[in-house]
Design a protein around this motif. Structure first.
Motif, PDB file in Angstrom:
ATOM      1  N   UNK A 184       0.857  -1.192   0.000  1.00 45.81           N
ATOM      2  CA  UNK A 184       0.000   0.000   0.000  1.00 45.81           C
ATOM      3  C   UNK A 184       0.891   1.239   0.000  1.00 45.81           C
ATOM      4  N   UNK A 185       0.469   2.266  -0.740  1.00 44.19           N
ATOM      5  CA  UNK A 185       1.164   3.560  -0.710  1.00 44.19           C
ATOM      6  C   UNK A 185       0.163   4.595  -0.200  1.00 44.19           C
ATOM      7  N   UNK A 186       0.534   5.249   0.905  1.00 38.15           N
ATOM      8  CA  UNK A 186      -0.412   6.074   1.656  1.00 38.15           C
ATOM      9  C   UNK A 186      -0.051   7.551   1.557  1.00 38.15           C
ATOM     10  N   UNK A 187      -0.886   8.337   0.887  1.00 35.17           N
ATOM     11  CA  UNK A 187      -0.778   9.800   0.881  1.00 35.17           C
ATOM     12  C   UNK A 187      -2.170  10.323   1.183  1.00 35.17           C
ATOM     13  N   UNK A 188      -2.543  10.410   2.470  1.00 39.63           N
ATOM     14  CA  UNK A 188      -3.905  10.862   2.815  1.00 39.63           C
ATOM     15  C   UNK A 188      -3.816  12.169   3.606  1.00 39.63           C
ATOM     16  N   UNK A 189      -4.287  12.145   4.822  1.00 37.98           N
ATOM     17  CA  UNK A 189      -4.305  13.365   5.651  1.00 37.98           C
ATOM     18  C   UNK A 189      -3.617  13.068   6.977  1.00 37.98           C
ATOM     19  N   UNK A 190      -3.011  14.124   7.577  1.00 38.88           N
ATOM     20  CA  UNK A 190      -2.311  13.908   8.844  1.00 38.88           C
ATOM     21  C   UNK A 190      -3.145  13.169   9.896  1.00 38.88           C
ATOM     22  N   UNK A 191      -4.451  13.468   9.984  1.00 37.16           N
ATOM     23  CA  UNK A 191      -5.278  12.843  11.032  1.00 37.16           C
ATOM     24  C   UNK A 191      -5.768  11.452  10.640  1.00 37.16           C
ATOM     25  N   UNK A 192      -5.445  10.972   9.442  1.00 33.74           N
ATOM     26  CA  UNK A 192      -5.913   9.664   8.982  1.00 33.74           C
ATOM     27  C   UNK A 192      -4.789   8.636   8.887  1.00 33.74           C
ATOM     28  N   UNK A 193      -3.548   9.122   8.817  1.00 28.82           N
ATOM     29  CA  UNK A 193      -2.432   8.214   8.533  1.00 28.82           C
ATOM     30  C   UNK A 193      -2.306   7.113   9.591  1.00 28.82           C
ATOM     31  N   UNK A 194      -2.429   7.474  10.858  1.00 26.13           N
ATOM     32  CA  UNK A 194      -2.244   6.498  11.936  1.00 26.13           C
ATOM     33  C   UNK A 194      -3.249   5.336  11.795  1.00 26.13           C
ATOM     34  N   UNK A 195      -4.506   5.672  11.575  1.00 18.07           N
ATOM     35  CA  UNK A 195      -5.529   4.623  11.424  1.00 18.07           C
ATOM     36  C   UNK A 195      -5.244   3.789  10.182  1.00 18.07           C
ATOM     37  N   UNK A 196      -4.843   4.439   9.092  1.00 15.20           N
ATOM     38  CA  UNK A 196      -4.588   3.700   7.846  1.00 15.20           C
ATOM     39  C   UNK A 196      -3.407   2.737   7.994  1.00 15.20           C
ATOM     40  N   UNK A 197      -2.375   3.178   8.708  1.00 17.69           N
ATOM     41  CA  UNK A 197      -1.222   2.289   8.945  1.00 17.69           C
ATOM     42  C   UNK A 197      -1.686   1.060   9.727  1.00 17.69           C
ATOM     43  N   UNK A 198      -2.471   1.281  10.771  1.00 17.55           N
ATOM     44  CA  UNK A 198      -2.930   0.156  11.594  1.00 17.55           C
ATOM     45  C   UNK A 198      -3.826  -0.800  10.804  1.00 17.55           C
ATOM     46  N   UNK A 199      -4.638  -0.237   9.899  1.00 17.31           N
ATOM     47  CA  UNK A 199      -5.491  -1.101   9.062  1.00 17.31           C
ATOM     48  C   UNK A 199      -4.616  -2.007   8.185  1.00 17.31           C
ATOM     49  N   UNK A 200      -3.525  -1.467   7.660  1.00 16.06           N
ATOM     50  CA  UNK A 200      -2.624  -2.300   6.837  1.00 16.06           C
ATOM     51  C   UNK A 200      -1.925  -3.339   7.704  1.00 16.06           C
ATOM     52  N   UNK A 201      -1.488  -2.927   8.903  1.00 15.08           N
ATOM     53  CA  UNK A 201      -0.862  -3.898   9.816  1.00 15.08           C
ATOM     54  C   UNK A 201      -1.842  -5.032  10.126  1.00 15.08           C
TER      55      UNK A 201
END
Ligand SMILES: NC(=O)c1ccc[n+]([C@@H]2O[C@H](COP(=O)([O-])OP(=O)(O)OC[C@H]3O[C@@H](n4cnc5c(N)ncnc54)[C@H](O)[C@@H]3O)[C@@H](O)[C@H]2O)c1
Length: 235
Positions: A49-66
């Motif tokens: 996954x390549x993640x370029x979203x928003x500062x307040x969304x990155x943490x949740x998106x990383x955890x979803x990938x984990x």
């Protein structure tokens, strides 16, 4: 590579263009919470996954990938207050993470020159300043790139204890000058001044192409590796 794009804004589109040109496949794009609900199953088809979203969304998106054990390259900035937490989970669970505040090769060269300049400034008593200019749509300030430049200067300095974007800084505070104007892709300058002279390093991005290509290089590097990586590892 089979790529999932998390965040399908300016950078998401640029990464897509560069990925297709290099023969990679985009298996899914996710650009909001509704699409997370509708498309999460498609993520299982991705290699990375390549993640370029928003500062307040990155943490949740990383955890979803984990949660899915999907390697993730994170370009989003201004979530690094949670970096320790993310790194811990990454290492504890054998996940794969690559993060960088700036994927451009040229800017990463300037990071190294800045570290050298900061050492020199400390030794010879130069005063330092960081400045950044970006387009008016940018949500965070200072940029993640400017914050890294400033933190790297603080690491070498006995003069500066913190940085600030407020202007009129006390003597122990490194100033970061922030400008938002038009559609500027990103200009970063570091200045070291003495009563006798001034040294300036400037990096100016002409487009987002270098950033997208750097993110793809990071994704290729990450495949098959476990742990937490940055541009220093890629170089
Ligand atoms: N590391 C780098 O080299 C680099 C380079 C450029 C930009 N950036 C950073 O990347 C981020 C994105 O930049 P941009 O210019 O593409 O911004 P952008 O606003 O054009 O795009 C962000 C997209 O994220 C989407 N989004 C919102 N919530 C989401 C969610 N929960 N899941 C997935 N997507 C979601 C938005 O709908 C939007 O389309 C910013 O933090 C920016 O500072 C980093």
């Amino acid at each position: 590579m089979k790529i999932a794009l998390l965040g399908y804004g300016k950078m998401g589109h640029e990464v897509e263009k560069a990925a297709l040109a290099q023969g990679h496949e985009i298996v899914v794009t996710i650009d909001n919470e509704q699409e997370w609900n509708e498309r999460i199953d498609l993520l299982k088809k991705a290699d990375v996954a390549i993640e370029f979203s928003q500062p307040d969304m990155a943490f949740a998106n990383i955890n979803r990938c984990f949660d899915l054990h999907l390697p993730i390259v994170v370009g989003t900035t201004a979530w690094y207050d949670r970096l320790d937490e993310v790194k811990r989970r990454c290492l504890d669970e054998g996940q794969s993470l690559f993060y960088a505040p700036n994927f451009s090769i040229g800017m990463n060269l300037v990071f190294r020159m800045n570290q050298q300049l900061a050492k020199f400034a400390e030794q010879y008593g130069y005063a330092m300043k960081v400045a950044e200019t970006h387009h008016i749509h940018k949500l965070d300030k200072p940029s993640g790139t400017a914050a890294k430049l400033a933190n790297d200067i603080l690491a070498e300095s006995s003069r500066y204890r913190q940085w600030s974007i407020e202007g009129d800084c006390p003597a122990d505070t490194l100033p970061i000058e922030v400008t938002r104007e038009g559609e500027v892709f990103g200009i970063h300058s570091i200045t070291a001044s003495s009563p006798a002279d001034r040294i300036t390093l400037t990096h100016e991005a002409f487009s987002r192409v270098g950033l997208a290509q750097g993110a793809l290089a990071a994704a290729r590097f990450l495949l098959g590796k476990k742990g937490c990586f940055t541009m220093d590892d890629l170089f």
